[in-house]
Design a protein around this motif. Structure first.
Motif, PDB file in Angstrom:
ATOM      1  N   PHE A   1       0.760   6.659   4.338  1.00  0.00           N
ATOM      2  CA  PHE A   1       1.995   7.334   3.947  1.00  0.00           C
ATOM      3  C   PHE A   1       2.319   7.223   2.459  1.00  0.00           C
ATOM      4  CE2 PHE A   1       2.740   6.289   8.488  1.00  0.00           C
ATOM      5  CZ  PHE A   1       2.848   7.586   8.957  1.00  0.00           C
ATOM      6  N   GLY A   2       1.726   6.247   1.750  1.00  0.00           N
ATOM      7  CA  GLY A   2       2.082   6.011   0.354  1.00  0.00           C
ATOM      8  C   GLY A   2       1.897   7.199  -0.581  1.00  0.00           C
ATOM      9  N   PRO A   3       0.657   7.694  -0.785  1.00  0.00           N
ATOM     10  CA  PRO A   3       0.452   8.811  -1.716  1.00  0.00           C
ATOM     11  C   PRO A   3       1.189  10.099  -1.354  1.00  0.00           C
ATOM     12  CG  PRO A   3      -1.611   7.653  -1.352  1.00  0.00           C
ATOM     13  CD  PRO A   3      -0.629   7.084  -0.379  1.00  0.00           C
ATOM     14  N   PRO A   4       1.253  10.504  -0.062  1.00  0.00           N
ATOM     15  CA  PRO A   4       2.032  11.714   0.247  1.00  0.00           C
ATOM     16  C   PRO A   4       3.516  11.560  -0.083  1.00  0.00           C
ATOM     17  CG  PRO A   4       0.505  11.261   2.022  1.00  0.00           C
ATOM     18  CD  PRO A   4       0.469  10.072   1.125  1.00  0.00           C
ATOM     19  N   ILE A   5       4.079  10.380   0.141  1.00  0.00           N
ATOM     20  CA  ILE A   5       5.485  10.161  -0.225  1.00  0.00           C
ATOM     21  C   ILE A   5       5.651  10.322  -1.732  1.00  0.00           C
ATOM     22  CG2 ILE A   5       7.308   8.424  -0.384  1.00  0.00           C
ATOM     23  CD1 ILE A   5       6.342   7.331   2.312  1.00  0.00           C
ATOM     24  N   SER A   6       4.714   9.732  -2.483  1.00  0.00           N
ATOM     25  CA  SER A   6       4.770   9.862  -3.944  1.00  0.00           C
ATOM     26  C   SER A   6       4.616  11.317  -4.363  1.00  0.00           C
ATOM     27  CB  SER A   6       3.675   9.007  -4.589  1.00  0.00           C
ATOM     28  OG  SER A   6       3.874   7.638  -4.315  1.00  0.00           O
ATOM     29  N   GLY A   7       3.696  12.041  -3.700  1.00  0.00           N
ATOM     30  CA  GLY A   7       3.512  13.451  -4.019  1.00  0.00           C
ATOM     31  C   GLY A   7       4.752  14.273  -3.712  1.00  0.00           C
ATOM     32  N   ALA A   8       5.423  13.947  -2.603  1.00  0.00           N
ATOM     33  CA  ALA A   8       6.649  14.669  -2.252  1.00  0.00           C
ATOM     34  C   ALA A   8       7.764  14.393  -3.261  1.00  0.00           C
ATOM     35  CB  ALA A   8       7.091  14.261  -0.844  1.00  0.00           C
ATOM     36  N   ILE A   9       7.875  13.147  -3.719  1.00  0.00           N
ATOM     37  CA  ILE A   9       8.876  12.808  -4.730  1.00  0.00           C
ATOM     38  C   ILE A   9       8.588  13.564  -6.028  1.00  0.00           C
ATOM     39  CG2 ILE A   9       9.772  10.939  -6.188  1.00  0.00           C
ATOM     40  CD1 ILE A   9       9.270   9.049  -3.823  1.00  0.00           C
ATOM     41  N   ASN A  10       7.315  13.637  -6.377  1.00  0.00           N
ATOM     42  CA  ASN A  10       6.927  14.389  -7.580  1.00  0.00           C
ATOM     43  C   ASN A  10       7.301  15.862  -7.445  1.00  0.00           C
ATOM     44  OD1 ASN A  10       5.451  15.151 -10.019  1.00  0.00           O
ATOM     45  ND2 ASN A  10       3.866  15.889  -8.628  1.00  0.00           N
ATOM     46  N   HIS A  11       7.062  16.423  -6.251  1.00  0.00           N
ATOM     47  CA  HIS A  11       7.356  17.842  -6.020  1.00  0.00           C
ATOM     48  C   HIS A  11       8.854  18.120  -6.102  1.00  0.00           C
ATOM     49  CE1 HIS A  11       6.806  21.874  -4.421  1.00  0.00           C
ATOM     50  NE2 HIS A  11       7.737  21.626  -3.502  1.00  0.00           N
TER      51      HIS A  11
ATOM     52  N   PHE B   1       0.813  -1.221   0.000  1.00  0.00           N
ATOM     53  CA  PHE B   1       0.000   0.000   0.000  1.00  0.00           C
ATOM     54  C   PHE B   1       0.845   1.270   0.000  1.00  0.00           C
ATOM     55  CE2 PHE B   1      -3.512  -2.771   0.888  1.00  0.00           C
ATOM     56  CZ  PHE B   1      -4.586  -2.112   0.329  1.00  0.00           C
ATOM     57  N   LEU B   2       2.127   1.153   0.264  1.00  0.00           N
ATOM     58  CA  LEU B   2       3.001   2.317   0.103  1.00  0.00           C
ATOM     59  C   LEU B   2       3.101   2.728  -1.365  1.00  0.00           C
ATOM     60  CD1 LEU B   2       5.979   1.535   2.517  1.00  0.00           C
ATOM     61  CD2 LEU B   2       4.299   3.374   2.761  1.00  0.00           C
ATOM     62  N   GLY B   3       2.893   1.767  -2.279  1.00  0.00           N
ATOM     63  CA  GLY B   3       3.034   2.090  -3.702  1.00  0.00           C
ATOM     64  C   GLY B   3       1.846   1.738  -4.567  1.00  0.00           C
ATOM     65  N   MET B   4       0.934   0.875  -4.074  1.00  0.00           N
ATOM     66  CA  MET B   4      -0.126   0.328  -4.914  1.00  0.00           C
ATOM     67  C   MET B   4      -1.052   1.398  -5.488  1.00  0.00           C
ATOM     68  SD  MET B   4      -1.522  -2.391  -6.253  1.00  0.00           S
ATOM     69  CE  MET B   4      -0.883  -3.815  -5.367  1.00  0.00           C
TER      70      MET B   4
END
Length: 464
Positions: A416-426, A290-293
């Motif tokens: 935590f999954g989507p916010p981490i992805s959003g931070a990486i995108n930012h 679920f961190l990445g799914m």
């Protein structure tokens, strides 16, 4: 008083009990297996005067609390009501990608995408995080005590969202309130199926998760259309009335069947579940998955718009993914009853990881549709079968507690999954690195699923 003769009046059909037994009396003392077979016969009826009556003796199946309907009108009504619940909870939450795109360009355009993603992430994770408490209360018999307030909370929060003006208000109403309401329904909504189905449990669970896919198709299209035609405020109010209807159907039809277990909330943090290596590693695999799914499903609309795809078309990508997810949820439930849940999940999660790698490089309408279809199908199969291995790791007495403990762990990954992805995108200014991160994470989950399968099965080939 002369004793009645039973020679011709008691048609004891021993062959009905076991075809291997003869009508001739056994020579010598009966062996243990013969006695066990004869114990299945009903005893003679005795009238109130104490004399035996001439009754037919027929073998009767042993009826106990573990007999499961596995079908019938009442059981399928429970499935229908549970579908309505997943439509209103998971289906509604699965439309978050549409809200994310809208908020980034309108109501919260001055807030970073990563911060906006926290609303959806909290909402999604709270479907799972309350599972520890909700599952235990379900085992203790307190199903509706949790269910009805949760229904009310989702509806009230939905009506309050259009009144929000600040980021923290959206976070409170759409993130925490809607999420907690969904969490109060999800764990018990899944556990109740174990009261009604055993042999066809995979199919039943697959069908209730189809409700989430129907909602995932319905809500993004309706939200987009309503915002354009009546505005955001009335869009949310209409959604509130829809939820009143669908959750009302669920509240009428979903019921427990088995009696509650004895106990209290004192043992809620029962860490003995984690003495099972298979259970522990399966929970860890879910947390990592679920961190990445849900990264691709959360950002596919936003990435499409970034690459020049019209916003009117991009909104349908979420619906396409959820549509194919619905097909996968039914088929995976059907297949799991025949080949085993883990044997279906592992290849599907592998495909989902591959599509997560591919998603950032899909920059045309055709390629985005292909990614949405394949990703939706593979991820939908995983979500559909998520609790099946947990059901196979123990009995029915603590089924709610066992599911609740597991989904609470999974919920942390969803948080935590989507916010981490959003931070990486930012930080990186694009989605390719996001795809690498999320794809790698899901592949780690695949490895852990393979280990879980081996621990449950103890060999390479087999159904589990």
């Amino acid at each position: 008083m002369s004793q009645p003769s039973f020679t011709n009046t008691l048609p004891i059909d021993i062959e009905a009990v076991d075809g291997s037994l003869s009508r001739d009396p056994p020579k010598g003392s009966p062996d243990e297996s013969t006695l066990q077979r004869l114990e299945k016969l009903e005893p003679l009826a005795v009238d109130k005067n104490g004399s035996e009556s001439n009754v037919d003796i027929k073998p009767q199946p042993v009826k106990d609390i573990e007999d499961f309907p596995d079908g019938g009108l009442r059981a399928w009504l429970v499935v229908f009501g549970a579908m309505c619940n997943t439509f209103s909870t998971f289906g509604f939450v699965n439309a978050w990608g549409t809200f994310q795109a809208y908020y980034q360009t309108n109501a919260l355009k001055n807030v970073s995408p990563s911060n906006i993603a926290w609303i959806g992430s909290i909402q999604f994770s709270l479907i799972f995080l309350p599972g520890l408490i909700v599952g235990r209360l379900f085992d203790l018999g307190h199903f509706r005590v949790v269910y009805m307030p949760s229904v009310a909370l989702i509806i009230v929060a939905t009506f309050l969202v259009p009144e929000c003006k600040e980021y923290w208000q959206f976070l409170l109403c759409q993130g925490f309130a809607v999420g907690l309401g969904c969490g109060g329904i999800y764990s018990s909504n899944t556990a109740v199926i174990a009261h009604w189905f055993r042999r066809r449990r995979g199919l039943a669970l697959g069908l209730i998760t189809v409700g989430a896919s129907i909602g995932g198709i319905f809500f993004p299209i309706v939200i987009r259309s309503l915002i354009v035609n009546v505005g955001f405020a009335w869009c949310m109010r209409i959604l509130g009335f829809i939820l009143i209807f669908t959750l009302g159907l669920g509240s009428i039809t979903v019921r427990r069947r088995l009696p509650p277990v004895k106990g209290s909330l004192r043992g809620i943090f029962d860490l003995t579940f984690f003495k099972s290596s298979a259970y522990t590693i399966y929970c860890l695999s879910g947390f990592i998955a679920f961190l990445g799914m849900y990264t691709a499903l959360t950002f596919i609309n936003t990435s499409a718009i970034l690459y020049g795809v019209p916003a009117g078309f991009a909104v349908y990508l979420t619906s396409i993914a959820n549509g194919t997810s619905g097909i996968a949820r039914y088929l995976s439930g059907y297949l799991s009853d025949r080949v085993g849940s883990m044997n279906v999940m592992i290849p599907c999660v592998t495909v989902a990881a591959i599509m997560t790698y591919a998603w950032p490089f899909a920059r045309s309408e055709a390629s985005l549709i292909i990614v949405a279809i394949i990703y939706g199908f593979s991820s939908g199969a995983y979500i559909s079968l998520l609790v099946n291995p947990i059901l196979a790791m123990g009995g029915n007495g603590n089924i709610g507690h066992r599911i609740g403990m597991a989904v609470t762990v999974l919920g942390l990954g969803a948080l935590f999954g989507p916010p981490i992805s959003g931070a990486i995108n930012h930080v990186t200014g694009g989605f390719p690195v996001v795809g690498y991160y999320a794809g790698d994470i899901v592949m780690v989950a695949v490895v852990l699923l393979c280990i879980t399968r081996h621990l449950m099965l103890g060999k390479i080939w087999g159904r589990v």
